[in-house]
Design an enzyme around this catalytic site. Structure first.
Site, PDB file in Angstrom:
ATOM      1  N   ASP A 298     -27.063  -0.188  -4.032  1.00 35.21           N
ATOM      2  CA  ASP A 298     -26.760  -0.701  -5.479  1.00 35.21           C
ATOM      3  C   ASP A 298     -26.426  -2.267  -5.639  1.00 35.21           C
ATOM      4  OD1 ASP A 298     -26.594  -0.854  -8.350  1.00 35.21           O
ATOM      5  OD2 ASP A 298     -25.522   1.305  -8.560  1.00 35.21           O
TER       6      ASP A 298
HETATM    7  C1  NOJ Z   1     -25.910  -1.368 -10.958  1.00 39.06           C
HETATM    8  C2  NOJ Z   1     -26.222   0.027 -11.428  1.00 39.06           C
HETATM    9  O1  NOJ Z   1     -25.386   0.931 -11.050  1.00 39.06           O
HETATM   10  C3  NOJ Z   1     -27.655   0.465 -11.006  1.00 39.06           C
HETATM   11  O2  NOJ Z   1     -27.994   1.800 -11.593  1.00 39.06           O
HETATM   12  C4  NOJ Z   1     -28.688  -0.470 -11.660  1.00 39.06           C
HETATM   13  O3  NOJ Z   1     -29.997   0.015 -11.169  1.00 39.06           O
HETATM   14  C5  NOJ Z   1     -28.359  -1.738 -10.760  1.00 39.06           C
HETATM   15  N1  NOJ Z   1     -26.987  -2.180 -11.554  1.00 39.06           N
HETATM   16  C6  NOJ Z   1     -29.474  -2.933 -11.256  1.00 39.06           C
HETATM   17  O4  NOJ Z   1     -29.427  -3.345 -12.388  1.00 39.06           O
END
Ligand code: NOJ
Length: 764
Positions: A298
């Site tokens: 993430d």
């Molecule tokens: C953080 C989020 O937790 C995740 O779900 C998301 O896909 C990413 N950012 C990218 O935007």
């Protein structure tokens, strides 16, 4: 030109290797698609320098949108420089054919090997045409509609250059304080698994190489939904049996359904930040489940291993995460800075890099990016496909299916279509922005049909709209923080005066779309701001209230549940919100949604969920105090999982089970009659639950193990069949082993998790 040469080099090499492989194979026919893919990947890997390989493991954010904390390094200049060197494997938050083409051109035409980028985006519930938020869609229990919604999202996103979505989020959660419950399928692993499969199928289709299918991501691996106290990015400490029985099932289903990527999560699991968890990523995902795709971190989560206090610096974080099986670093600048040296110093084996890069290249091959890196960059498709009428029709259909009728005393709903004086009250009734939710991607602000607009389309009644109170004063530009109004009551009197003379008052109250989602945890689950005050003030002058909730999570509304005769949960329904709600209110659509998450009476009951364990003191045996309860609140929820009414009524009868005794390997056939005994045609989600009465570890009091969405005409009866096998009757023990035990079971069938219709059988 460079692109063409590179392509030729690559295809020649692939061909040579493939041919030589097939010659040495005794049975040529065994050379299946997967082998060919492996050889393409291997042949490309053989051409790559270590730096280029590590580059494939690097995912950069685009230059104009940020979906995480502001990166502390990596300005545009550096990113362009890295792109040109072939040090970037993919980009996120780049959308639109022109923008994607621009990035892809650099990768394909300016780098040594011309390896195309994978282009990711959070296409969560639509691209431009927005469907309801995922939790709302899950309330439909309609797998076909959910798959279609994901399909449409893929069609629009792929027409805008995107070939990879960071969805579905399959995190099970029992804590509505956590803002991200809006993005998942609720609290139940069985329902969550079915929905995960439907979404993946919708995004990926039958053939990933088609230009309108995109790679999906099962996220967040794992246990993010169990974040302590519902506080975002917090710690998680759970048992192995809870992990295997509650958290992992939708992820396992995702792997079985050939999801192409997994994303890990921000939490730690029992002391290990999960981007560094070998247990989750190598042992379970890539080992036990034999997952062939790749794992993306993430946003900066590999870097955050340092802040967890598990690594002392980037170098150690890169070592831990790569060894643990995190294949791609999202906007973390850890792999790109550290991995080459770690390999050169002999700390990380190059085979780990090869394995990760192989997985990434494999997905790129499957997407067909090597055949045509610009296949998603078709201006004509972008113009034609995005926002087309059929997508709006489907979004409307999905929105209606997502509405849950919690309460309908004296059949206040549906509203009469003529001769009525209707007061419509609430800031959110006239809000075209909030229903879009917090993941709105390419959809423009203020483009939802508001409830006021939807209701205005019905001309037979007199409709008067008053805001009452402002829910919010404003929304900050960058962080999208909603500034809630807690002081300005000036509109209340006007609302009261309008409500006084109305036959029915429709009040639209709840949360703004930006009050749920990532980083939107709440400690209170009441109506924000002055809305409760407004509701009570209106109730004093007119009790005929229909409360339409707009919410991204279960809310705790004890007062409303007790006093307000009709309550509809409308969540954030996306682009077609107002049309959907108006059609439900006026009975042109009969609601059939069922709660995918328990609604608590108050925050103190959380976590509250239907599949709880009995405890040793579940009831007040001798009328004394020593039992498992609160002294100031009931144990029961306000509305249980699976609950949802219709304008008609359903009767369940004649629950039969073929025999009372089965062998462990047997199939248990169950059937029940469901009758529509009310005045409308309708749909019902028939639910089957089991209870394993005595186990080697404590089993929940109920577990959903089957459901069917049934349409029944007024007066019609249908017989519904269910089957239970090992897969439904077994469970995971605390070693993570799936076991099935003999003994007594109860089965329950009905229209909600609190059904009492019951039968028994024994497994021998
Ligand atoms: C953080 C989020 O937790 C995740 O779900 C998301 O896909 C990413 N950012 C990218 O935007």
């Amino acid at each position: 030109m460079i692109f063409r040469i590179n392509k030729i080099v690559l295809s020649c090499l692939c061909l040579i290797l493939v041919t030589s492989f097939s010659c040495t194979t005794k049975d040529n026919s065994k050379l299946n698609k997967s082998n060919i893919l492996d050889h393409k990947v291997d042949s490309l890997l053989a051409l790559m320098t270590l730096e280029e390989k590590v580059g494939q493991m690097n995912l950069y954010n685009g230059f104009w949108e940020v979906t995480g904390p502001m990166p502390q390094e990596g300005d545009s200049k550096t990113k362009y420089d890295h792109l040109r060197k072939g040090w970037v494997g993919g980009m996120l938050n780049v959308k639109g054919v022109d923008n994607v083409r621009k990035m892809q051109q650099i990768a394909v035409e300016e780098t040594r090997l011309g390896i195309p980028l994978i282009i990711g985006y959070d296409v969560i519930h639509g691209y431009k045409t927005l469907s309801p938020i995922p939790l709302a869609e899950s309330a439909s229990w309609d797998l076909e509609a959910i798959e279609k919604s994901a399909r449409i999202a893929a069609v629009e996103a792929s027409a805008a250059g995107i070939n990879w979505t960071f969805a579905p989020m399959v995190d099970i959660s029992r804590d509505p304080r956590w803002g991200r419950v809006m993005e998942g399928a609720g609290e139940d692993p069985y329902l969550g698994s079915k929905i995960a499969a439907a979404r993946i199928k919708g995004f990926q289709g039958e053939d990933l190489s088609r230009p309108n299918t995109i790679a999906a991501t099962a996220k967040h691996f794992a246990a993010y939904g169990f974040t302590e106290a519902g506080r975002e990015y917090n710690t998680v400490d759970i048992s192995t049996s809870k992990l295997y029985n509650m958290v992992l099932p939708p992820f396992k289903t995702a792997a079985e359904n050939d999801v192409k990527t997994f994303m890990n999560s921000f939490n730690d699991l029992n002391g290990e930040p999960v981007s560094g968890s070998k247990y989750l990523q190598r042992d379970i995902l890539k080992g036990e489940w034999n997952f062939k795709g790749f794992v993306v971190s993430d946003w900066a989560s590999i870097n955050e291993i340092i802040y967890w206090g598990r690594a002392k610096n980037k170098k150690e974080a890169a070592e831990i995460a790569s060894k643990a099986g995190s294949d791609m670093d999202m906007e973390g600048y850890v792999y790109i800075k550290e991995l080459v040296n770690l390999v050169k110093e002999g700390i990380v084996d190059e085979r780990i890099i090869n394995e990760a890069v192989g997985r990434i290249l494999r997905v790129k091959f499957e997407l067909g990016l090597f055949d045509d890196p610009y296949k998603y960059c078709n201006k004509e498709n972008e113009r034609k496909l995005i926002g087309q009428a059929s997508h709006h029709e489907a979004a409307l259909d999905m929105a209606k299916k997502s509405v849950v009728l919690l309460k309908n005393d004296n059949n206040l709903l549906p509203l009469k279509k003529e001769g009525q004086n209707i007061a419509l009250i609430g800031h959110l009734a006239n809000d075209k922005n909030s229903p879009l939710g917090s993941w709105r991607i390419a959809s423009d602000d203020n483009t939802a049909i508001s409830i006021l607009e939807g209701m205005n389309a019905y001309k037979g009644n007199k409709l008067t709209y008053k805001k009452g109170v402002n829910l919010y004063e404003g929304i900050t530009a960058f962080a999208q923080e909603v500034k809630i109004n807690t002081t300005d009551r000036t509109g209340i009197t006007e609302a009261i005066n309008t409500a006084k003379d109305a036959d029915v008052v429709v009040m639209v109250l709840g949360e703004h779309g930006f009050q749920s989602g990532e980083a939107r945890s709440r400690t209170q689950l009441d109506l924000p701001g002055l809305q409760q005050e407004l509701l009570e003030a209106v109730y004093k002058v007119n009790k005929n209230i229909v409360l339409v909730l707009q919410n991204g999570r279960p809310l705790a509304l004890e007062w409303a549940a007790e006093h307000i005769p009709a309550i509809l949960v409308s969540w954030q329904l996306g682009t077609q919100t107002g049309n959907a709600i108006a059609q439900v209110l006026y009975g042109d659509y009969n609601p059939s949604g069922k709660l995918p998450m328990t609604f608590p009476r108050n925050v103190g009951q959380i976590p509250i969920y239907y599949n709880y364990k009995n405890t040793g003191r579940a009831t007040n045996r001798e009328g004394n105090v020593f039992w498992s309860h609160y002294i100031d609140q009931e144990n029961t929820p306000l509305f249980p999982f699976g609950h949802g009414l219709s304008y008609t009524n359903f009767d369940y009868s004649d629950l039969t089970i073929e025999s009372q005794s089965y062998s462990i390997n047997g199939t248990i056939n169950i059937s029940v009659s469901v009758s529509n005994v009310g005045d409308y045609d309708g749909k019902e989600v028939v639910q089957l639950y089991i209870r394993d009465l005595v186990g080697s570890i404590v089993r929940p009091v109920k577990e959903l193990k089957g459901f069917e969405l049934v349409s029944l005409k007024k007066g019609e009866t249908k017989r519904i069949d269910f089957k239970l096998t090992k897969a439904e009757l077994g469970f995971y023990n605390n070693n993570g082993e799936f076991i099935i035990e003999s003994g007594d079971f109860e089965i329950f069938v009905g229209g909600s998790s609190d059904t009492k219709l019951k039968e028994n059988f024994t497994l021998k």
